[in-house]
Every structure is written in structure tokens, then in C-alpha cells.
Design a protein around this motif. Structure first.
Motif, short mmCIF file in Angstrom:
data_model
loop_
_atom_site.label_atom_id
_atom_site.label_comp_id
_atom_site.label_asym_id
_atom_site.label_seq_id
_atom_site.Cartn_x
_atom_site.Cartn_y
_atom_site.Cartn_z
N THR A 51 0.84 -1.20 0.00
CA THR A 51 0.00 0.00 0.00
C THR A 51 0.87 1.25 0.00
O THR A 51 2.09 1.18 0.22
CB THR A 51 -0.91 0.03 1.23
N LYS A 52 0.25 2.40 -0.21
CA LYS A 52 0.98 3.66 -0.19
C LYS A 52 1.59 3.90 1.19
O LYS A 52 2.70 4.41 1.32
CB LYS A 52 0.06 4.81 -0.59
N ALA A 78 -0.90 -3.37 -10.43
CA ALA A 78 -1.79 -2.20 -10.44
C ALA A 78 -2.11 -1.76 -9.01
O ALA A 78 -2.56 -2.56 -8.19
CB ALA A 78 -3.08 -2.53 -11.18
N GLY A 79 -1.82 -0.50 -8.71
CA GLY A 79 -2.11 0.05 -7.40
C GLY A 79 -1.13 -0.34 -6.31
O GLY A 79 -1.31 0.04 -5.15
N TYR A 81 2.63 -0.39 -4.37
CA TYR A 81 3.72 0.55 -4.11
C TYR A 81 4.96 -0.22 -3.67
O TYR A 81 4.88 -1.17 -2.88
CB TYR A 81 3.31 1.54 -3.02
N GLY A 107 2.66 -0.34 -11.36
CA GLY A 107 2.70 0.16 -9.99
C GLY A 107 3.45 1.46 -9.81
O GLY A 107 3.62 2.26 -10.75
#
Length: 377
Positions: A51-52, A78-79, A81, A107
């Protein structure tokens, strides 16, 4: 260009040179900071959730190699981090780029200003050659990259990514090393950052000081940052510096060469940027050469270049008996729309003596019948 703006651009160039020297110092004196040296293996990361707020941590060179394996095997990023935690030395072992045409990197990669050194690509079966082979809707930031591609047979070559599709951003990065696209295919695309852009790409606060070249193709497109902007693409380059070398090494075909971009076939904006490197034609039969951009459009597509607060203070060489060479400090050849605002050309242009068809000018080498020009002070 106003005196204050020129001083600002010169200061920015000096700043980037100092910053680059610092990174080079670290490359020579790796013992100043922790450096992980690649042993050729691929090992999965063990920290983070992607995740971010909690990115997957790329702690070793083996983790970076696993990222390439993970993406190339078809796993979606995709999406996701990823965050690099120390300098990585790839030890000039054969590198397989992260992502390819059916399986692009989707990513977000944050180098956190750490280095990735001695990335080497030599396999002739790789079509997309770069740290990343193919990116789509991706983000790459804060990476200092040293890469070498020599004697390879690729079509798409880029230091950071060979091919970019969708919406992508590259920011806060440094490029050094050698990118060379030497295939005998009809087209060669060789860029310091990206070989071929087919989408929306933003490059911001970046520095290019390496050598970018191509040879062997019928058509060679070469750029210090991006080789080619497709007719579906939109490219924005802001607050960047080119201080390297771009050239056609060998080949008697057609070439477009630019300190920033080789060819633009749609929309290109360059803002607050500085070109101070060397651009050379080699022994091309026909070429379009610019301190910033080699060629803008053709007679079948609408293309536009907007340049604001930019300076060319480098050198351009037509080094052989090129039959038809259009050379300028800003843009070599224009079929589309060119808007230049608050910019200047103060570099040097050298052409081979005795070649009548060489056209040389300060801002624009040649404006075709479909081209329009608007230069503002």
C-alpha cells in the motif's frame, strides 16, 4: 529570455551538476553507505503490504530481480507501491527488464534517492530494453540510475523504460551510463529515460548526463530523455536538464535526434528546462537535429510543441557528409505548430563543410508548408 530567467536556468544546471557529482562520488566510494551487490538470484521481499502507507520494501538487489520476475510472470502490480531502502549494485550481470508488452509494470516505484548501479542488458532476445521494459499507468521517482546497453538487438531502448503506455510519471531521477539501440530493424527508438511514449507521460525535475545512441536501423529516433512521442501521446517535460550526448553511431538511414526528444507526433510541452549537452549526426544519410527536439510531426498528423523558459547552450555537430541535414538549437524540422516563449539559444552549431543541403539556424532548421511558428520574447 530575460536576464533573471537565464541566471535561474544557469543556476539550475550548476545545481544538477553538483548533485550529479555527489551521486558519482557515492558510486566510486560505495563504502560511505550500505550497498547491496546482486548475486544473480531473485528473492521475494519480506516487508510491507504494497500500500501507499506500507509499500513493499526493496531491500536487496535480489528483491529488485524478484520484482522483474513477478511482473514478467503475469502478476499485476496495479495500485501497488514499492520503496527502495538502500543502494543496489547489479554488478553488470545480465538484467531482465521489469515488464514487457503483455505484462507491463503498473505500480509505483520510489527509489528514495538511492542508486541502482551497473544495470547491464545484453540479451538479443529482449525487445524492450531498460530498467523497466514496459510501463503502463505507472510512477517512477527518486531513482539514480546507471545502466549500460551495448551491442544489442532491440527496437525499443530507454534507460528507465523502453516503452510507456497509459498515464505515467517519472520524477526526481538521475540518468547516467550508456543506452544504445543497435538493431537492424526498420525502426530504432533510443531514449535516455523512455524509448517510445504512447500515452500521457510527465517527466519532471530530472537530469540526464549519459550517452544515448542508435545504429543500424532504416529510421533511428534518438532523444536525451525520450526518443519518440506517438500520435496518441502527450509528453510534458518540466524543470529538467540534459547534459549528456546523443548521436547516431553508424548507419546510412534517416534519423531524428534531439537533446530532449527525437521526434514528436502529437503534443509536447517543455518548460523551465536546460539543454547543454552534445548532439551529433554521425554518418546518417538524412537527419533532423535539434538542441531540444529533432523533428515535429509530418504531413499526415497534427503535432504541437510548446516551449517556455528554456535555454540551449550545448553543441551540435554534423560530423560527416550528410546529404540532407536540418539543424537548429531548438527544433530541427517543423511540420506542425511551434510556440516558443521566453527562451534562448546560445550554443554552438558545427556543420560539415561543403555539404550544400545542410540547413542551419538558431531556433528552427526548416519550417515545412504545414508548419506554423510563434516565437515570443
Amino acid at each position: 529570455m530575460g536576464e533573471n530567467m537565464l541566471k535561474k536556468m544557469l543556476y539550475m544546471n550548476k545545481f544538477y551538476k553538483v548533485l550529479m557529482s555527489f551521486f558519482l562520488l557515492l558510486s566510486v566510494n560505495g563504502d560511505l553507505f550500505a550497498v547491496d551487490v546482486w548475486n544473480g538470484d531473485a528473492v521475494v521481499w519480506t516487508k510491507g503490504s504494497g500500500t501507499k502507507e506500507s509499500p513493499y520494501l526493496i531491500e536487496t538487489a535480489e528483491n529488485l530481480a524478484y520484482l522483474a520476475k513477478f511482473v514478467n510472470e503475469g502478476h499485476s502490480t496495479a495500485g501497488l507501491y514499492f520503496s527502495q531502502t538502500q543502494d543496489l549494485d547489479m554488478d553488470s550481470l545480465s538484467w531482465t527488464p521489469i515488464g514487457n508488452s503483455p505484462c507491463p509494470f503498473l505500480g509505483n516505484y520510489d527509489g528514495q534517492t538511492y542508486r541502482i548501479d551497473k544495470v547491464h542488458i545484453s540479451s538479443p532476445i529482449v525487445k524492450y530494453a531498460g530498467l523497466f521494459g514496459h510501463i503502463k499507468d505507472a510512477s517512477i521517482k527518486n531513482v539514480s540510475l546507471s545502466i549500460s546497453m551495448e551491442s544489442v538487438a532491440y527496437t525499443y531502448c530507454g534507460g528507465f523504460s523502453a516503452y510507456a503506455k497509459g498515464k505515467n510519471t517519472i520524477s526526481g531521477c538521475l540518468f547516467q551510463g550508456y543506452v544504445s539501440c543497435t538493431s537492424s530493424n526498420q525502426y530504432n527508438f533510443s531514449g535516455g529515460y523512455v524509448g517510445y511514449s504512447n500515452g500521457e507521460l510527465v517527466i519532471e525535475n530530472c537530469y540526464a548526463s549519459g550517452k544515448v545512441s542508435a545504429s543500424g536501423g532504416t529510421t533511428n529516433r534518438i532523444g536525451g530523455f525520450v526518443a519518440n512521442v506517438h500520435s496518441n501521446g502527450i509528453l510534458t517535460i518540466k524543470s529538467c536538464v540534459f547534459d549528456g550526448e546523443v548521436l547516431l553511431e553508424s548507419g546510412k538511414g534517416f534519423c531524428t535526434i534531439g537533446g530532449f526528444v527525437g521526434s514528436n507526433f502529437t503534443s509536447l510541452a517543455i518548460e523551465e528546462s536546460f539543454s547543454s549537452g552534445k548532439v551529433s549526426t554521425g554518418d546518417a544519410k538524412e537527419c533532423r537535429v535539434g538542441g531540444f527536439v529533432g523533428d515535429n510531426g509530418n504531413n499526415t498528423v497534427e503535432s504541437k510543441i510548446t516551449m517556455k523558459s528554456c535555454t540551449f547552450d550545448g553543441e551540435i555537430f554534423s560530423e560527416s557528409e550528410v546529404e540532407n541535414c536540418l539543424i537548429a538549437g531548438c527544433l530541427g524540422n517543423n511540420f506542425g505548430e511551434l510556440i516558443v516563449e521566453n527562451s534562448s539559444v546560445s550554443g554552438k552549431i558545427f556543420t560539415y563543410q561543403g555539404v550544400v543541403s545542410n540547413w542551419t539556424a538558431g531556433f528552427l532548421g526548416a519550417n515545412q508548408l504545414t508548419g506554423t511558428i510563434n516565437i515570443k520574447s
